[in-house]
Design a protein around this motif. Structure first.
Motif, PDB file in Angstrom:
ATOM      1  N   THR A 321       0.821  -1.212   0.000  1.00 11.74           N
ATOM      2  CA  THR A 321       0.000   0.000   0.000  1.00 11.74           C
ATOM      3  C   THR A 321       0.854   1.260   0.000  1.00 11.74           C
ATOM      4  O   THR A 321       0.550   2.225  -0.712  1.00 11.74           O
ATOM      5  N   THR A 325       0.894   3.787  -3.125  1.00 12.26           N
ATOM      6  CA  THR A 325       0.468   5.161  -2.875  1.00 12.26           C
ATOM      7  C   THR A 325       1.435   6.163  -3.494  1.00 12.26           C
ATOM      8  O   THR A 325       1.030   7.144  -4.129  1.00 12.26           O
ATOM      9  N   HIS A 328       1.060   5.503  -7.560  1.00 13.61           N
ATOM     10  CA  HIS A 328      -0.234   5.663  -8.238  1.00 13.61           C
ATOM     11  C   HIS A 328      -1.247   6.501  -7.461  1.00 13.61           C
ATOM     12  O   HIS A 328      -2.339   6.761  -7.968  1.00 13.61           O
ATOM     13  N   GLY A 329      -0.919   6.891  -6.236  1.00  9.32           N
ATOM     14  CA  GLY A 329      -1.837   7.683  -5.443  1.00  9.32           C
ATOM     15  C   GLY A 329      -2.576   6.863  -4.406  1.00  9.32           C
ATOM     16  O   GLY A 329      -2.720   5.638  -4.528  1.00  9.32           O
ATOM     17  N   ALA A 330      -3.066   7.538  -3.364  1.00  8.34           N
ATOM     18  CA  ALA A 330      -3.711   6.857  -2.236  1.00  8.34           C
ATOM     19  C   ALA A 330      -4.995   6.147  -2.654  1.00  8.34           C
ATOM     20  O   ALA A 330      -5.288   5.041  -2.171  1.00  8.34           O
ATOM     21  N   ASP A 331      -5.766   6.765  -3.545  1.00  7.80           N
ATOM     22  CA  ASP A 331      -7.027   6.139  -3.965  1.00  7.80           C
ATOM     23  C   ASP A 331      -6.779   4.826  -4.695  1.00  7.80           C
ATOM     24  O   ASP A 331      -7.448   3.819  -4.436  1.00  7.80           O
ATOM     25  N   ALA A 332      -5.821   4.845  -5.618  1.00 10.58           N
ATOM     26  CA  ALA A 332      -5.518   3.625  -6.371  1.00 10.58           C
ATOM     27  C   ALA A 332      -4.987   2.534  -5.450  1.00 10.58           C
ATOM     28  O   ALA A 332      -5.313   1.346  -5.615  1.00 10.58           O
ATOM     29  N   ALA A 334      -5.708   2.162  -2.226  1.00 10.14           N
ATOM     30  CA  ALA A 334      -6.830   1.656  -1.429  1.00 10.14           C
ATOM     31  C   ALA A 334      -7.711   0.728  -2.256  1.00 10.14           C
ATOM     32  O   ALA A 334      -8.170  -0.310  -1.764  1.00 10.14           O
ATOM     33  N   GLN A 335      -7.959   1.076  -3.499  1.00 11.55           N
ATOM     34  CA  GLN A 335      -8.772   0.223  -4.371  1.00 11.55           C
ATOM     35  C   GLN A 335      -8.082  -1.109  -4.633  1.00 11.55           C
ATOM     36  O   GLN A 335      -8.736  -2.156  -4.655  1.00 11.55           O
ATOM     37  N   ASP A 352     -11.895  -3.947  -9.734  1.00  8.04           N
ATOM     38  CA  ASP A 352     -10.554  -3.383  -9.783  1.00  8.04           C
ATOM     39  C   ASP A 352      -9.500  -4.411 -10.177  1.00  8.04           C
ATOM     40  O   ASP A 352      -8.326  -4.070 -10.301  1.00  8.04           O
TER      41      ASP A 352
END
Length: 434
Positions: A321, A325, A328-332, A334-335, A352
């Motif tokens: 994670t 993060t 690719h970013g926190a949203d990606a 988490a998904q 996903d």
């Protein structure tokens, strides 16, 4: 190059771990395990305590994305900025036309200018996630060595810089010596690469007063070349740091997986697959990878790597994670974590998961299960699909596939996407539209 200077730099490099740096950047490099060798570490430490020191790493434009094998260098550039120094990303628009022989058994594929430019744009999209670019004293900058290499006059270049290089010294570098020992061709074009890389360091010093070059351990000789050339033609005091070779605990080269290179661009390797790559880290690698590829405090890293048994899997999820993060970013991230939870724990499908969409025309009168695995990029060929089936690793909707040649029609997807599995850890969805 001057043999004495090279030997002195190498000796200082082996002593790098006995000195305790005072500058934030070098302390991070040492404490987190980034540094293999460093030239004159004490003097570099004194220079970097003032902050704002320009330092660079070069990346040739051989593909439209970098992969995990380059992530160590990217993290070093990020730490440069976080500790008050100035990172320079040097794109090899010029040197890509030549090809770095380091670590290669054969010549690289030659790319045209349009291909190099396209690759450069793809690579920049990676760096802008890790650094802030701008005009400030610690803002990152990206430059292209084509700016000066494309304009070099060959005869003038040879007359001005050729006398500072000896064939004897050039033949001693691993990038050349190993190719010759294996009796593998080394073109005169590639032989020039080390001269051009050395000149890059000099040019960056002239333009932005760059003092430090960073690179992998295979770049040690090239870095020394640039330092020595800068001293001779500019009287410059330059420095170099190399990183250790990063391999997994079982000796495999970092950056590769069963599905091929682990690219950093989402269009070449989905965030879910990227997350899953890190989740599958071997137990023995967890602590080291947490130090190198995340920014977690070292005391938290120590706590996580001390976990054992089934608990180490929680540390692997944290690793996956955190790295995802950053990339690719926190949203990606988490998904991706949620998709893995749904797939492996709850046994359900997640949108996903990597998904390939086919049309009814793609399927036509039917498509074999083996070809579905190829289309989903779970295997590279029909032959590999057959081997996966024989080995018992192929599943369709969690049921074992016994015949790679079994045919499926568009009607078999009328109820929604079908899940393909290659082993226990690699999955993809196949849906049919139209």
């Amino acid at each position: 190059m001057d043999g004495l200077a090279l030997e002195r730099a190498a000796k200082l490099g082996t002593d790098a771990m006995t000195y305790q740096p005072k500058s934030d950047f070098l302390r991070v490099m040492q404490d987190r395990g980034y540094m293999k060798d460093c030239t004159d570490l004490e003097r570099l430490d004194a220079v970097m305590q003032g902050g704002g020191v320009p330092a660079y790493i070069g990346f040739d434009c051989t593909a439209s994305s970098l992969h995990v094998g380059s992530l160590l260098q990217i993290m070093m550039l990020r730490w440069l900025q976080k500790t008050g120094q100035k990172p320079i990303v040097l794109m090899g628009g010029g040197t890509t036309k030549v090809g770095d022989p380091s670590g290669k058994d054969e010549s690289r594929k030659m790319l045209d200018v349009a291909g190099i430019e396209a690759n450069k744009r793809g690579i920049f999209s990676v760096f802008e996630k890790y650094m802030d670019f701008g005009d400030g004293p610690t803002d990152a900058v990206m430059v292209d060595n084509a700016e000066w290499l494309d304009r070099l006059n060959y005869i003038d270049f040879l007359r001005e810089y050729g006398p500072h290089f000896t064939i004897n010294r050039m033949l001693s570098f691993d990038s050349v010596r190993l190719r010759l020992e294996r009796e593998q061709p080394l073109t005169f074009l590639e032989f020039n690469y080390m001269l051009l890389q050395a000149y890059d360091f000099v040019e960056l010093f002239r333009r932005v007063r760059c003092r430090l070059q960073l690179g992998g351990s295979d770049q040690w000789g090239n870095i020394i070349n640039g330092m020595e050339l800068g001293r001779r033609v500019e009287g410059a005091e330059l420095f170099g740091i190399t990183t250790p070779l990063i391999a997994t605990a079982d000796g495999a080269k970092m950056g590769k997986s069963a599905g091929g290179a682990v690219w950093l661009n989402a269009d070449m390797r989905s965030p879910y697959e990227f997350w899953q790559f890190w989740r599958n880290t071997m137990d023995a690698d967890v602590g080291r990878f947490l130090r190198l590829f995340t920014e977690l405090p070292l005391d938290e890293v120590a706590r996580l790597e001390a976990l054992d048994g089934a608990e180490i899997n929680e540390a692997k999820k944290v690793l996956a994670t955190e790295v995802t993060t950053l990339c690719h970013g926190a949203d990606a991230a988490a998904q991706a974590a949620a998709a893995a939870e749904a797939t492996f724990v709850q046994g359900t499908l997640s949108d996903d998961l990597p998904t390939v969409t086919l049309t009814a025309a793609d399927i036509g009168d039917g498509i074999s299960v083996g070809q579905l695995f190829v289309r989903a990029d779970l295997v590279k060929s029909g032959k590999e699909a057959k081997r996966l089936v024989v080995d018992g690793g192929a599943k369709l909707d969690d049921e074992a596939v016994t015949d790679a040649g079994a045919m499926m029609s568009a009607d078999d997807f009328a109820g929604g996407p079908r899940k393909l599995s290659a082993g226990k850890k690699r999955h993809a969805l196949v849906r049919v539209e139209g």
